[in-house]
Write a protein that holds these residues in place. Structure first.
Motif, PDB file in Angstrom:
ATOM      1  N   VAL A 104       0.843  -1.194   0.000  1.00  0.00           N
ATOM      2  CA  VAL A 104       0.000   0.000   0.000  1.00  0.00           C
ATOM      3  C   VAL A 104       0.876   1.241   0.000  1.00  0.00           C
ATOM      4  CG1 VAL A 104      -1.898  -1.145   1.207  1.00  0.00           C
ATOM      5  CG2 VAL A 104      -0.165   0.077   2.527  1.00  0.00           C
ATOM      6  N   VAL A 105       0.283   2.343  -0.445  1.00  0.00           N
ATOM      7  CA  VAL A 105       0.952   3.641  -0.421  1.00  0.00           C
ATOM      8  C   VAL A 105       0.279   4.469   0.673  1.00  0.00           C
ATOM      9  CG1 VAL A 105       1.601   5.689  -1.721  1.00  0.00           C
ATOM     10  CG2 VAL A 105       1.408   3.465  -2.887  1.00  0.00           C
ATOM     11  N   PRO A 106       0.926   4.669   1.825  1.00  0.00           N
ATOM     12  CA  PRO A 106       0.259   5.244   3.000  1.00  0.00           C
ATOM     13  C   PRO A 106      -0.429   6.579   2.762  1.00  0.00           C
ATOM     14  CG  PRO A 106       2.402   4.352   3.605  1.00  0.00           C
ATOM     15  CD  PRO A 106       2.324   4.290   2.120  1.00  0.00           C
ATOM     16  N   LEU A 107       0.145   7.449   1.895  1.00  0.00           N
ATOM     17  CA  LEU A 107      -0.432   8.781   1.717  1.00  0.00           C
ATOM     18  C   LEU A 107      -1.555   8.820   0.697  1.00  0.00           C
ATOM     19  CD1 LEU A 107       2.785  10.995   1.854  1.00  0.00           C
ATOM     20  CD2 LEU A 107       1.157  10.490   3.683  1.00  0.00           C
ATOM     21  N   MET A 108      -1.761   7.735  -0.032  1.00  0.00           N
ATOM     22  CA  MET A 108      -2.859   7.686  -0.991  1.00  0.00           C
ATOM     23  C   MET A 108      -4.155   7.297  -0.290  1.00  0.00           C
ATOM     24  SD  MET A 108      -1.429   5.992  -4.492  1.00  0.00           S
ATOM     25  CE  MET A 108      -0.321   6.882  -5.592  1.00  0.00           C
ATOM     26  N   PRO A 109      -5.311   7.754  -0.810  1.00  0.00           N
ATOM     27  CA  PRO A 109      -6.586   7.411  -0.164  1.00  0.00           C
ATOM     28  C   PRO A 109      -6.889   5.922  -0.265  1.00  0.00           C
ATOM     29  CG  PRO A 109      -6.961   8.557  -2.243  1.00  0.00           C
ATOM     30  CD  PRO A 109      -5.494   8.655  -1.958  1.00  0.00           C
ATOM     31  N   VAL A 110      -7.854   5.500   0.530  1.00  0.00           N
ATOM     32  CA  VAL A 110      -8.220   4.083   0.580  1.00  0.00           C
ATOM     33  C   VAL A 110      -8.657   3.590  -0.791  1.00  0.00           C
ATOM     34  CG1 VAL A 110      -9.874   2.437   1.549  1.00  0.00           C
ATOM     35  CG2 VAL A 110      -8.845   4.188   3.027  1.00  0.00           C
ATOM     36  N   TRP A 111      -9.505   4.362  -1.480  1.00  0.00           N
ATOM     37  CA  TRP A 111     -10.011   3.900  -2.774  1.00  0.00           C
ATOM     38  C   TRP A 111      -8.900   3.752  -3.803  1.00  0.00           C
ATOM     39  CZ3 TRP A 111      -9.071   6.986  -6.953  1.00  0.00           C
ATOM     40  CH2 TRP A 111      -8.865   8.348  -6.729  1.00  0.00           C
ATOM     41  N   ARG A 112      -7.885   4.617  -3.718  1.00  0.00           N
ATOM     42  CA  ARG A 112      -6.769   4.545  -4.673  1.00  0.00           C
ATOM     43  C   ARG A 112      -5.942   3.290  -4.418  1.00  0.00           C
ATOM     44  NH1 ARG A 112      -3.820   4.525  -8.460  1.00  0.00           N
ATOM     45  NH2 ARG A 112      -2.670   6.236  -9.378  1.00  0.00           N
ATOM     46  N   VAL A 153     -13.708   6.892   2.373  1.00  0.00           N
ATOM     47  CA  VAL A 153     -12.693   6.172   1.600  1.00  0.00           C
ATOM     48  C   VAL A 153     -11.672   7.129   1.006  1.00  0.00           C
ATOM     49  CG1 VAL A 153     -14.154   4.192   1.051  1.00  0.00           C
ATOM     50  CG2 VAL A 153     -14.167   6.195  -0.456  1.00  0.00           C
ATOM     51  N   ASP A 154     -11.867   8.449   1.204  1.00  0.00           N
ATOM     52  CA  ASP A 154     -10.889   9.433   0.740  1.00  0.00           C
ATOM     53  C   ASP A 154      -9.757   9.645   1.741  1.00  0.00           C
ATOM     54  OD1 ASP A 154     -11.673  10.482  -1.880  1.00  0.00           O
ATOM     55  OD2 ASP A 154     -13.516  11.070  -0.861  1.00  0.00           O
ATOM     56  N   GLN A 155      -9.870   9.091   2.935  1.00  0.00           N
ATOM     57  CA  GLN A 155      -8.807   9.270   3.917  1.00  0.00           C
ATOM     58  C   GLN A 155      -7.590   8.446   3.521  1.00  0.00           C
ATOM     59  OE1 GLN A 155     -11.409   6.844   6.924  1.00  0.00           O
ATOM     60  NE2 GLN A 155      -9.376   7.029   7.844  1.00  0.00           N
ATOM     61  N   PRO A 156      -6.388   8.942   3.804  1.00  0.00           N
ATOM     62  CA  PRO A 156      -5.177   8.173   3.477  1.00  0.00           C
ATOM     63  C   PRO A 156      -5.201   6.822   4.181  1.00  0.00           C
ATOM     64  CG  PRO A 156      -4.625  10.430   4.071  1.00  0.00           C
ATOM     65  CD  PRO A 156      -6.076  10.253   4.405  1.00  0.00           C
ATOM     66  N   ILE A 157      -4.801   5.793   3.471  1.00  0.00           N
ATOM     67  CA  ILE A 157      -4.851   4.457   4.061  1.00  0.00           C
ATOM     68  C   ILE A 157      -3.885   4.338   5.242  1.00  0.00           C
ATOM     69  CG2 ILE A 157      -3.074   3.324   2.645  1.00  0.00           C
ATOM     70  CD1 ILE A 157      -5.085   0.943   2.409  1.00  0.00           C
ATOM     71  N   GLY A 158      -2.870   5.216   5.269  1.00  0.00           N
ATOM     72  CA  GLY A 158      -1.935   5.206   6.387  1.00  0.00           C
ATOM     73  C   GLY A 158      -2.556   5.627   7.701  1.00  0.00           C
ATOM     74  N   GLY A 162      -3.568  -1.079  11.699  1.00  0.00           N
ATOM     75  CA  GLY A 162      -2.981  -2.216  10.994  1.00  0.00           C
ATOM     76  C   GLY A 162      -4.016  -3.262  10.640  1.00  0.00           C
ATOM     77  N   GLY A 163      -4.964  -3.497  11.539  1.00  0.00           N
ATOM     78  CA  GLY A 163      -6.013  -4.460  11.256  1.00  0.00           C
ATOM     79  C   GLY A 163      -6.912  -4.023  10.123  1.00  0.00           C
ATOM     80  N   GLU A 164      -7.249  -2.732  10.095  1.00  0.00           N
ATOM     81  CA  GLU A 164      -8.099  -2.216   9.025  1.00  0.00           C
ATOM     82  C   GLU A 164      -7.399  -2.297   7.677  1.00  0.00           C
ATOM     83  OE1 GLU A 164     -10.879   1.072  11.344  1.00  0.00           O
ATOM     84  OE2 GLU A 164      -8.818   1.600  10.782  1.00  0.00           O
TER      85      GLU A 164
END
Length: 289
Positions: A104-112, A153-158, A162-164
């Motif tokens: 994953v890319v931490p600074l990219m949003p969840v949908w990305r 889903v626009d929030q950064p995945i970072g 960890g579980g999410e």
């Protein structure tokens, strides 16, 4: 109880396994990474592979995911003898791997991150662009279908726990058509609560009809969700059991070393202190009424 030395150990009635390894071995020069390992992954079931560091779990993952080929034994997908040319070939056959470190890319949003590397587009030629609205809508719907209700889903995945993040990776694999899902130590770096969240979504993947291969060193987590258990030790099989054939205590004992642990316990026991015979007699005399 079945034993790991039997070629058909762990077989049960029901649908044919989607992935089956029988007496598979892998060597790196003179180093034996795996030898004589058997495993079955069936739709709607969870096969747990347990072992300490160096037991051969990573090598097993690499073989099933197509990264490395096996040197001996049989590797079948849908009953067909197979030798995968690489990870892309495994994906094309419906085998998806969720690694412990997650891609994953931490600074990219969840949908990305959900569509990372497989972005849908709209338009043609110079007007071709990513279909952002479709990705947002689909990511939210697929996560919700797996029971993951994210506020945005626009929030950064970072920013997710960890579980999410593990759960997003599982939902992504399900959406892109995985039939066999390999999970590499998904609860290893998580606390009790976060581990429970991940195990819930592992069970959801099973209930969605996937064949799940759950790699772990934690017998308690394995026993909560597992249907069968493969125990590895130094590249060989130390056990192969169905859930109804082994208790959690016995699984934990075998995972911890079994007889070797008993031997170690005896070695570490403190000897009784030597009491001089005269002092023992005097102590006995004092205790008399």
């Amino acid at each position: 109880m079945t034993t790991a030395t039997e070629p058909t150990a762990g077989r049960t009635s029901g649908p044919a396994p989607l992935v089956e390894l029988e007496q598979v071995s892998k060597y790196y020069g003179n180093v034996r990474a795996l030898e004589g390992v058997s495993l079955q992954a069936r739709a709607g079931e969870i096969t747990c592979v347990l072992g300490d560091n160096g037991a051969g779990k990573s090598t097993l993952i690499k073989i099933i995911s197509g990264l490395h080929g096996h040197d001996a034994g049989s590797f079948r997908i849908d009953g067909e003898e197979t030798r995968l040319a690489g990870p892309r070939a495994a994906l094309d056959r419906g085998i998806a791997t969720v690694h412990q470190d997650l891609a994953v890319v931490p600074l990219m949003p969840v949908w990305r991150n959900f569509f990372l590397g497989s972005e849908p587009t709209r338009g043609r030629g110079p007007l071709r662009r990513m279909d952002v609205e479709f990705m947002r809508r689909t990511a939210h719907a697929e996560l919700l279908r797996m029971g993951i209700d994210l506020r945005d889903v626009d929030q950064p995945i970072g920013t997710l726990s960890g579980g999410e993040r593990q759960c997003v990776a599982i939902a992504r694999a399900v959406y892109f058509g995985a039939r066999v899902l390999i999970l590499d130590e998904p609860t290893a770096a998580l606390g009790v609560k976060q581990s429970g969240v991940v195990l819930k979504y592992v069970a959801a993947a099973r209930d969605a009809g996937l064949a799940v291969v759950f790699i772990t060193h934690n017998p308690h987590h394995a026993y909560l969700v597992g249907d069968r258990f493969v125990l590895l030790k130094r590249g060989t099989m130390a056990g192969l059991h169905t859930r109804d054939a082994i208790t959690l205590d016995e699984l934990t004992r075998q995972m911890a070393g079994g007889d070797e642990l008993d031997d170690l316990r005896h070695q570490l026991e403190r000897p009784e202190p030597d009491v001089p015979r005269g002092a023992a007699a005097a102590d006995e005399e004092r205790r008399r009424p």
